[in-house]
Design a protein around this motif. Structure first.
Motif, PDB file in Angstrom:
ATOM      1  N   UNK A   1      -0.825  -0.091  -8.950  1.00 23.42           N
ATOM      2  CA  UNK A   1      -1.406   1.087  -8.296  1.00 23.42           C
ATOM      3  C   UNK A   1      -2.917   0.880  -8.223  1.00 23.42           C
ATOM      4  N   UNK A   2      -3.433   0.795  -7.013  1.00 23.84           N
ATOM      5  CA  UNK A   2      -4.856   0.524  -6.825  1.00 23.84           C
ATOM      6  C   UNK A   2      -5.548   1.747  -6.234  1.00 23.84           C
ATOM      7  N   UNK A   3      -6.255   2.527  -7.043  1.00 25.59           N
ATOM      8  CA  UNK A   3      -7.007   3.648  -6.487  1.00 25.59           C
ATOM      9  C   UNK A   3      -8.170   3.126  -5.640  1.00 25.59           C
ATOM     10  N   UNK A   4      -8.422   3.777  -4.541  1.00 30.12           N
ATOM     11  CA  UNK A   4      -9.476   3.326  -3.619  1.00 30.12           C
ATOM     12  C   UNK A   4     -10.842   3.357  -4.310  1.00 30.12           C
TER      13      UNK A   4
ATOM     14  N   UNK B   1       4.926  -9.269  -6.054  1.00 23.63           N
ATOM     15  CA  UNK B   1       4.117  -8.168  -6.578  1.00 23.63           C
ATOM     16  C   UNK B   1       3.604  -7.345  -5.401  1.00 23.63           C
ATOM     17  N   UNK B   2       3.601  -6.033  -5.540  1.00 22.80           N
ATOM     18  CA  UNK B   2       3.096  -5.165  -4.472  1.00 22.80           C
ATOM     19  C   UNK B   2       1.891  -4.382  -4.963  1.00 22.80           C
ATOM     20  N   UNK B   3       0.896  -4.269  -4.113  1.00 23.26           N
ATOM     21  CA  UNK B   3      -0.214  -3.363  -4.368  1.00 23.26           C
ATOM     22  C   UNK B   3       0.069  -2.052  -3.640  1.00 23.26           C
ATOM     23  N   UNK B   4      -0.150  -0.947  -4.327  1.00 22.09           N
ATOM     24  CA  UNK B   4       0.037   0.384  -3.743  1.00 22.09           C
ATOM     25  C   UNK B   4      -1.298   1.112  -3.784  1.00 22.09           C
ATOM     26  N   UNK B   5      -1.664   1.706  -2.672  1.00 19.24           N
ATOM     27  CA  UNK B   5      -3.007   2.283  -2.533  1.00 19.24           C
ATOM     28  C   UNK B   5      -3.000   3.774  -2.832  1.00 19.24           C
ATOM     29  N   UNK B   6      -3.812   4.160  -3.795  1.00 19.74           N
ATOM     30  CA  UNK B   6      -3.933   5.580  -4.111  1.00 19.74           C
ATOM     31  C   UNK B   6      -5.126   6.191  -3.381  1.00 19.74           C
ATOM     32  N   UNK B   7      -4.845   7.109  -2.521  1.00 17.76           N
ATOM     33  CA  UNK B   7      -5.776   7.904  -1.734  1.00 17.76           C
ATOM     34  C   UNK B   7      -6.462   7.163  -0.578  1.00 17.76           C
ATOM     35  N   UNK B   8      -5.655   6.710   0.374  1.00 17.30           N
ATOM     36  CA  UNK B   8      -6.263   6.270   1.637  1.00 17.30           C
ATOM     37  C   UNK B   8      -6.922   7.469   2.307  1.00 17.30           C
ATOM     38  N   UNK B   9      -7.843   7.240   3.235  1.00 20.95           N
ATOM     39  CA  UNK B   9      -8.470   8.385   3.911  1.00 20.95           C
ATOM     40  C   UNK B   9      -7.431   9.193   4.665  1.00 20.95           C
ATOM     41  N   UNK B  10      -7.746  10.464   4.860  1.00 24.05           N
ATOM     42  CA  UNK B  10      -6.925  11.416   5.616  1.00 24.05           C
ATOM     43  C   UNK B  10      -5.730  11.936   4.823  1.00 24.05           C
ATOM     44  N   UNK B  11      -5.536  11.477   3.576  1.00 26.02           N
ATOM     45  CA  UNK B  11      -4.557  12.102   2.686  1.00 26.02           C
ATOM     46  C   UNK B  11      -5.324  12.880   1.634  1.00 26.02           C
ATOM     47  N   UNK B  12      -4.814  14.049   1.253  1.00 25.00           N
ATOM     48  CA  UNK B  12      -5.453  14.785   0.168  1.00 25.00           C
ATOM     49  C   UNK B  12      -5.089  14.140  -1.168  1.00 25.00           C
TER      50      UNK B  12
ATOM     51  N   UNK C   1      -7.986   0.012 -12.445  1.00 29.61           N
ATOM     52  CA  UNK C   1      -8.864   0.519 -11.375  1.00 29.61           C
ATOM     53  C   UNK C   1     -10.188  -0.243 -11.270  1.00 29.61           C
ATOM     54  N   UNK C   2     -10.483  -0.720 -10.075  1.00 31.87           N
ATOM     55  CA  UNK C   2     -11.772  -1.357  -9.806  1.00 31.87           C
ATOM     56  C   UNK C   2     -12.844  -0.277  -9.687  1.00 31.87           C
ATOM     57  N   UNK C   3     -14.011  -0.551 -10.270  1.00 32.58           N
ATOM     58  CA  UNK C   3     -15.138   0.394 -10.232  1.00 32.58           C
ATOM     59  C   UNK C   3     -14.787   1.733 -10.878  1.00 32.58           C
ATOM     60  N   UNK C   4     -13.861   1.711 -11.827  1.00 28.06           N
ATOM     61  CA  UNK C   4     -13.468   2.948 -12.504  1.00 28.06           C
ATOM     62  C   UNK C   4     -14.655   3.603 -13.203  1.00 28.06           C
ATOM     63  N   UNK C   5     -14.773   4.911 -13.036  1.00 34.56           N
ATOM     64  CA  UNK C   5     -15.853   5.653 -13.691  1.00 34.56           C
ATOM     65  C   UNK C   5     -17.166   5.645 -12.927  1.00 34.56           C
ATOM     66  N   UNK C   6     -17.233   4.900 -11.827  1.00 31.15           N
ATOM     67  CA  UNK C   6     -18.476   4.837 -11.046  1.00 31.15           C
ATOM     68  C   UNK C   6     -18.380   5.790  -9.852  1.00 31.15           C
TER      69      UNK C   6
ATOM     70  N   UNK D   1       0.811  -1.236   0.000  1.00 35.76           N
ATOM     71  CA  UNK D   1       0.000   0.000   0.000  1.00 35.76           C
ATOM     72  C   UNK D   1       0.839   1.280   0.000  1.00 35.76           C
ATOM     73  N   UNK D   2       1.786   1.412   0.923  1.00 37.49           N
ATOM     74  CA  UNK D   2       2.625   2.614   0.964  1.00 37.49           C
ATOM     75  C   UNK D   2       3.945   2.263   1.640  1.00 37.49           C
ATOM     76  N   UNK D   3       5.011   2.930   1.198  1.00 43.27           N
ATOM     77  CA  UNK D   3       6.301   2.707   1.865  1.00 43.27           C
ATOM     78  C   UNK D   3       6.512   3.683   3.011  1.00 43.27           C
ATOM     79  N   UNK D   4       5.514   4.527   3.287  1.00 39.86           N
ATOM     80  CA  UNK D   4       5.603   5.467   4.409  1.00 39.86           C
ATOM     81  C   UNK D   4       4.978   4.807   5.648  1.00 39.86           C
ATOM     82  N   UNK D   5       5.752   4.571   6.702  1.00 38.01           N
ATOM     83  CA  UNK D   5       5.195   3.876   7.877  1.00 38.01           C
ATOM     84  C   UNK D   5       4.008   4.601   8.499  1.00 38.01           C
TER      85      UNK D   5
END
Ligand code: SF4
Length: 340
Positions: free
Chosen positions: A233-236, A198-209, A281-286, A163-167
């Protein structure tokens, strides 16, 4: 209510009651999607097995993950898992890429016991060229992986939800139970055994702009690229029974813009090294998924898919729409707490 108590409340409310034997003999879902193996486009068979699910989701769970709703509320027996696999094979047509998920960790014995893991892998041996499964890092041990490597003649790919390399992002915003270093260590074990990581990285977890999340994923791609063979890259998207949904319903969370996906891929493509960089992206455009204005979403999603399949990111350069200005304004104004 603090974010932590909210997460635990949401986790308690979504936990299912123990399921019947009938439910436990049926997998959650299976479908075919387009993927790539090396430079070749192939069909990929995706299977979601029904298991007890992720132990971490029982306790607290990740802020965006509602997969607990697809679980049994108890462990599946080996016979129930074998029945699920048997039913899935009736839908399998020798797709060369197979992805097996469990709404948790394939390598957690409480979800899939070691013998059943071999049953699953052997079911596709000699038919699929690559088989992927996902796990939390604490289960990616040599003892768990070696028997599977012996049972499968093709490539095994182990997916890890880094998800992120920032602890801080990982623990406070995504609510993961382990730091990035645990994912790096697991990837090292996987690769030392000759398997793909393989790594999944999360785009826009809550509390990040919006702009903070783009920067977080770009930095994560750069830091993770030497350690993984593929970065996704997995957008929320808004899943039921999650902290993200709780915020979304109160107007305090917007799923990421597709422009943010485009920007993330463009900014990190040259820094990916030899790792494949992809986004589907899952549910892209919805409304509950990553979306733009509605009129350009299909075109932008198609370009993201093309770039991911071919690893040619120039296709993203010429994209435009009038809503791009609104996205740019959102990136500028969101840190000020202003609705764009
Ligand atoms: S994202 Fe993974 S680790 Fe987090 S709750 Fe869901 S299944 Fe568990």
């Amino acid at each position: 209510m603090t974010p932590e108590s909210l997460a635990r409340t949401v986790a308690r409310e979504r936990r299912p009651e123990p399921a019947s034997a009938t439910d436990a003999s049926r997998f959650v879902n299976a479908w075919v999607e387009i993927e790539s193996l090396a430079d070749e486009r192939v069909r990929a068979f995706v299977l979601i097995l029904r298991t007890r699910g992720c132990y971490w989701a029982d306790f607290k769970g990740c802020s965006m993950c509602g997969y607990a709703r697809d679980t049994l509320g108890r462990s599946a027996t080996p016979a129930e898992l074998a029945e699920q696999v048997s039913r899935a094979l009736a839908r399998y047509h020798d797709e060369p890429y197979v992805k097996v998920y469990t709404s948790g960790s394939f390598l957690d014995d409480r979800e899939v016991d070691p013998t059943s893991r071999e049953v699953v892998v052997r079911a596709f041996a000699g038919r699929a060229r690559r088989l992927l499964f996902e796990t939390l890092p604490e289960f990616a041990t040599e003892a768990a992986l070696v028997p599977l490597r012996a049972a499968f003649s093709g490539e095994l790919e182990v997916a890890l939800g880094l998800e992120s390399t920032d602890p801080v992002v990982l623990s406070r915003f995504v609510h993961k139970n382990a730091p990035p270093s645990a994912y790096f260590d697991a990837a090292a074990t996987v690769r030392r055994l000759g398997l793909r990581a393989k790594a999944y990285l999360l785009l826009k977890p809550p509390y990040l702009t919006e702009s903070e999340s783009v920067a977080d994923v770009v930095r994560s791609v750069i830091e993770a690229a030497p350690r993984f063979d593929a970065l996704s890259v997995n957008p929320v998207h808004i899943q039921g029974g999650t902290v993200v949904e709780w915020l979304f319903r109160r107007g305090r969370y917007r799923p990421p813009w597709l422009w943010s996906v485009v920007e993330t891929l463009r900014a990190s493509a040259d820094r990916r090294g030899s790792a494949r960089l992809i986004s589907f992206p899952t549910a892209g455009g919805l409304p509950r998924g990553p979306h733009n204005c509605g009129s350009c979403d299909g075109r932008v999603l198609a370009a993201i898919e093309e770039a991911s399949l071919d690893q040619r990111f120039e296709v993203l350069d010429g994209l435009d729409c009038s809503c791009r200005d609104a996205w740019a304004a959102a990136c500028r104004l969101e840190p000020l707490g202003v609705e764009a």
